[in-house]
Design a protein around this motif. Structure first.
Motif, PDB file in Angstrom:
ATOM      1  N   ALA A  24      34.965  38.336  44.331  1.00 35.07           N
ATOM      2  CA  ALA A  24      34.760  37.385  43.235  1.00 35.07           C
ATOM      3  C   ALA A  24      34.239  38.078  41.982  1.00 35.07           C
ATOM      4  CB  ALA A  24      33.791  36.283  43.676  1.00 35.07           C
ATOM      5  N   ILE A  25      33.308  39.024  42.148  1.00 30.68           N
ATOM      6  CA  ILE A  25      32.725  39.721  41.006  1.00 30.68           C
ATOM      7  C   ILE A  25      33.758  40.619  40.327  1.00 30.68           C
ATOM      8  CG2 ILE A  25      31.001  41.392  40.265  1.00 30.68           C
ATOM      9  CD1 ILE A  25      29.927  38.591  41.010  1.00 30.68           C
ATOM     10  N   ILE A  26      34.508  41.358  41.125  1.00 30.08           N
ATOM     11  CA  ILE A  26      35.534  42.247  40.565  1.00 30.08           C
ATOM     12  C   ILE A  26      36.579  41.446  39.804  1.00 30.08           C
ATOM     13  CG2 ILE A  26      37.435  43.802  41.176  1.00 30.08           C
ATOM     14  CD1 ILE A  26      35.643  44.792  43.506  1.00 30.08           C
ATOM     15  N   LEU A  27      36.998  40.319  40.364  1.00 31.53           N
ATOM     16  CA  LEU A  27      37.980  39.472  39.687  1.00 31.53           C
ATOM     17  C   LEU A  27      37.394  38.855  38.414  1.00 31.53           C
ATOM     18  CD1 LEU A  27      39.686  37.648  42.713  1.00 31.53           C
ATOM     19  CD2 LEU A  27      40.673  39.430  41.254  1.00 31.53           C
ATOM     20  N   SER A  28      36.105  38.510  38.438  1.00 34.26           N
ATOM     21  CA  SER A  28      35.456  37.934  37.252  1.00 34.26           C
ATOM     22  C   SER A  28      35.396  38.949  36.114  1.00 34.26           C
ATOM     23  CB  SER A  28      34.044  37.454  37.603  1.00 34.26           C
ATOM     24  OG  SER A  28      34.087  36.407  38.547  1.00 34.26           O
ATOM     25  N   VAL A  29      35.057  40.189  36.453  1.00 37.75           N
ATOM     26  CA  VAL A  29      35.026  41.241  35.433  1.00 37.75           C
ATOM     27  C   VAL A  29      36.440  41.493  34.910  1.00 37.75           C
ATOM     28  CG1 VAL A  29      34.576  43.690  35.020  1.00 37.75           C
ATOM     29  CG2 VAL A  29      32.957  42.334  36.365  1.00 37.75           C
ATOM     30  N   ALA A  30      37.424  41.493  35.825  1.00 42.93           N
ATOM     31  CA  ALA A  30      38.823  41.682  35.415  1.00 42.93           C
ATOM     32  C   ALA A  30      39.264  40.568  34.472  1.00 42.93           C
ATOM     33  CB  ALA A  30      39.722  41.717  36.651  1.00 42.93           C
ATOM     34  N   GLU A  31      38.806  39.344  34.731  1.00 41.87           N
ATOM     35  CA  GLU A  31      39.147  38.218  33.860  1.00 41.87           C
ATOM     36  C   GLU A  31      38.644  38.445  32.438  1.00 41.87           C
ATOM     37  OE1 GLU A  31      38.254  33.433  33.340  1.00 41.87           O
ATOM     38  OE2 GLU A  31      37.097  34.647  34.746  1.00 41.87           O
ATOM     39  N   VAL A  32      37.394  38.909  32.317  1.00 42.87           N
ATOM     40  CA  VAL A  32      36.816  39.160  30.994  1.00 42.87           C
ATOM     41  C   VAL A  32      37.604  40.240  30.265  1.00 42.87           C
ATOM     42  CG1 VAL A  32      34.765  39.996  29.771  1.00 42.87           C
ATOM     43  CG2 VAL A  32      34.511  38.427  31.700  1.00 42.87           C
ATOM     44  N   LEU A  33      37.966  41.316  30.976  1.00 39.12           N
ATOM     45  CA  LEU A  33      38.716  42.410  30.357  1.00 39.12           C
ATOM     46  C   LEU A  33      40.118  41.958  29.953  1.00 39.12           C
ATOM     47  CD1 LEU A  33      37.666  45.355  32.715  1.00 39.12           C
ATOM     48  CD2 LEU A  33      36.776  44.798  30.444  1.00 39.12           C
ATOM     49  N   LEU A  34      40.756  41.125  30.788  1.00 39.66           N
ATOM     50  CA  LEU A  34      42.080  40.605  30.459  1.00 39.66           C
ATOM     51  C   LEU A  34      42.017  39.658  29.268  1.00 39.66           C
ATOM     52  CD1 LEU A  34      43.419  39.992  34.076  1.00 39.66           C
ATOM     53  CD2 LEU A  34      44.405  41.579  32.416  1.00 39.66           C
ATOM     54  N   ALA A  35      40.922  38.890  29.192  1.00 39.72           N
ATOM     55  CA  ALA A  35      40.747  37.983  28.054  1.00 39.72           C
ATOM     56  C   ALA A  35      40.595  38.778  26.767  1.00 39.72           C
ATOM     57  CB  ALA A  35      39.525  37.089  28.273  1.00 39.72           C
ATOM     58  N   ARG A  36      39.836  39.856  26.833  1.00 44.66           N
ATOM     59  CA  ARG A  36      39.648  40.700  25.640  1.00 44.66           C
ATOM     60  C   ARG A  36      40.970  41.338  25.218  1.00 44.66           C
ATOM     61  NH1 ARG A  36      35.221  45.610  24.899  1.00 44.66           N
ATOM     62  NH2 ARG A  36      35.770  46.099  22.737  1.00 44.66           N
ATOM     63  N   ALA A  37      41.819  41.671  26.225  1.00 41.39           N
ATOM     64  CA  ALA A  37      43.125  42.268  25.924  1.00 41.39           C
ATOM     65  C   ALA A  37      44.176  41.219  25.579  1.00 41.39           C
ATOM     66  CB  ALA A  37      43.591  43.098  27.117  1.00 41.39           C
ATOM     67  N   ASN A  38      43.779  39.946  25.644  1.00 39.71           N
ATOM     68  CA  ASN A  38      44.674  38.831  25.305  1.00 39.71           C
ATOM     69  C   ASN A  38      45.888  38.778  26.241  1.00 39.71           C
ATOM     70  OD1 ASN A  38      45.061  36.538  23.662  1.00 39.71           O
ATOM     71  ND2 ASN A  38      46.574  37.613  22.406  1.00 39.71           N
ATOM     72  N   LYS A  39      45.634  38.905  27.552  1.00 38.83           N
ATOM     73  CA  LYS A  39      46.684  38.879  28.561  1.00 38.83           C
ATOM     74  C   LYS A  39      46.619  37.569  29.352  1.00 38.83           C
ATOM     75  CE  LYS A  39      48.012  43.125  27.672  1.00 38.83           C
ATOM     76  NZ  LYS A  39      49.313  43.411  27.031  1.00 38.83           N
ATOM     77  N   VAL A  40      47.789  36.978  29.591  1.00 40.24           N
ATOM     78  CA  VAL A  40      47.842  35.692  30.279  1.00 40.24           C
ATOM     79  C   VAL A  40      47.328  35.778  31.714  1.00 40.24           C
ATOM     80  CG1 VAL A  40      50.199  35.954  31.153  1.00 40.24           C
ATOM     81  CG2 VAL A  40      49.316  33.652  30.628  1.00 40.24           C
ATOM     82  N   TRP A  41      47.336  36.972  32.301  1.00 36.08           N
ATOM     83  CA  TRP A  41      46.864  37.137  33.681  1.00 36.08           C
ATOM     84  C   TRP A  41      45.379  36.829  33.831  1.00 36.08           C
ATOM     85  CZ3 TRP A  41      49.542  37.269  37.987  1.00 36.08           C
ATOM     86  CH2 TRP A  41      50.898  37.593  37.916  1.00 36.08           C
ATOM     87  N   LEU A  42      44.687  36.653  32.712  1.00 34.84           N
ATOM     88  CA  LEU A  42      43.274  36.273  32.803  1.00 34.84           C
ATOM     89  C   LEU A  42      43.106  34.945  33.531  1.00 34.84           C
ATOM     90  CD1 LEU A  42      41.789  33.942  30.672  1.00 34.84           C
ATOM     91  CD2 LEU A  42      43.048  35.370  29.073  1.00 34.84           C
TER      92      LEU A  42
END
Length: 208
Positions: A24-42
């Motif tokens: 859950a933590i790894i996916l949450s951090v990945a979500e933040v990074l994807l959001a910053r990169a403006n990727k729909v996979w967030l």
């Protein structure tokens, strides 16, 4: 307890953390990074992380936090749909909260906290009903301001984060506490960035 003792206890808790929390933590951090990169996979990343978090927080007795995460799931599904739909709407500009909006924000925080406390106190086995209720109600208020693109949303979100960090440590969820510290820092950066953008817009308007 000394600082070294606290660090030792923290390291022991982290080492004892199960795979589900790590996921859950790894996916949450990945979500933040994807959001910053403006990727729909967030969105799918965030949905999976949040669903896992709901299970973990419910198991820990943080029912208001679980309810808050349920809202995150709904908004993530909506955001994913909206992204794919690619509707051409004009973005809402950043502004400061008005006196009326501050009254609504205060009402959401205080009345929301009272309602959640009542429910947690009388209908659940929560051991931290007031603490849990306050963290969630201030986050609700912050998200309401965020939806309206108000600068002060970051203040409310960090009030929630500030109380959530010791609560999560108290509930033996050190990884979630560290994630919240990370989110606290992100919110500080977000506030400064929005304030800079707002100042730039106000200066540009004053010259016209």
């Amino acid at each position: 307890m000394s600082f070294s003792d606290w660090l030792s206890l923290l390291s022991q808790q982290i080492l004892a953390t199960d795979l589900l929390q790590w996921t859950a933590i790894i996916l949450s951090v990945a979500e933040v990074l994807l959001a910053r990169a403006n990727k729909v996979w967030l969105y799918p990343t965030g949905i999976v992380a949040t669903v896992i978090s709901i299970y973990i927080l419910t198991k820990a007795g943080l029912y208001a936090e679980s309810l808050l995460n349920g809202y995150y799931v709904v908004m993530s599904i909506y955001g994913w749909w909206y992204w794919v739909k690619k509707q051409d709407n004009h973005p809402v500009t950043i502004t400061r909260s008005t006196a009326a909006e501050w009254r609504i924000t205060t009402a959401i925080s205080l009345l929301g906290c009272a309602a959640l406390y009542f429910l947690l106190r009388h209908f659940t086995d929560s051991t931290v009903p007031l603490w849990d209720a306050w963290v969630s109600s201030t986050a609700w208020a912050g998200m309401w301001l965020l939806a309206r693109r108000k600068l002060e949303n970051w203040i409310l979100l960090n009030i929630s984060n500030a109380f959530a960090i010791p609560l999560l440590f108290h509930k033996d969820l050190p990884l979630y506490a560290l994630l919240t510290i990370f989110l606290f820092i992100v919110a500080v950066v977000g506030y400064l960035d929005w304030k800079r953008k707002l100042t730039h817009v106000l200066r540009a308007n004053s010259k016209n």
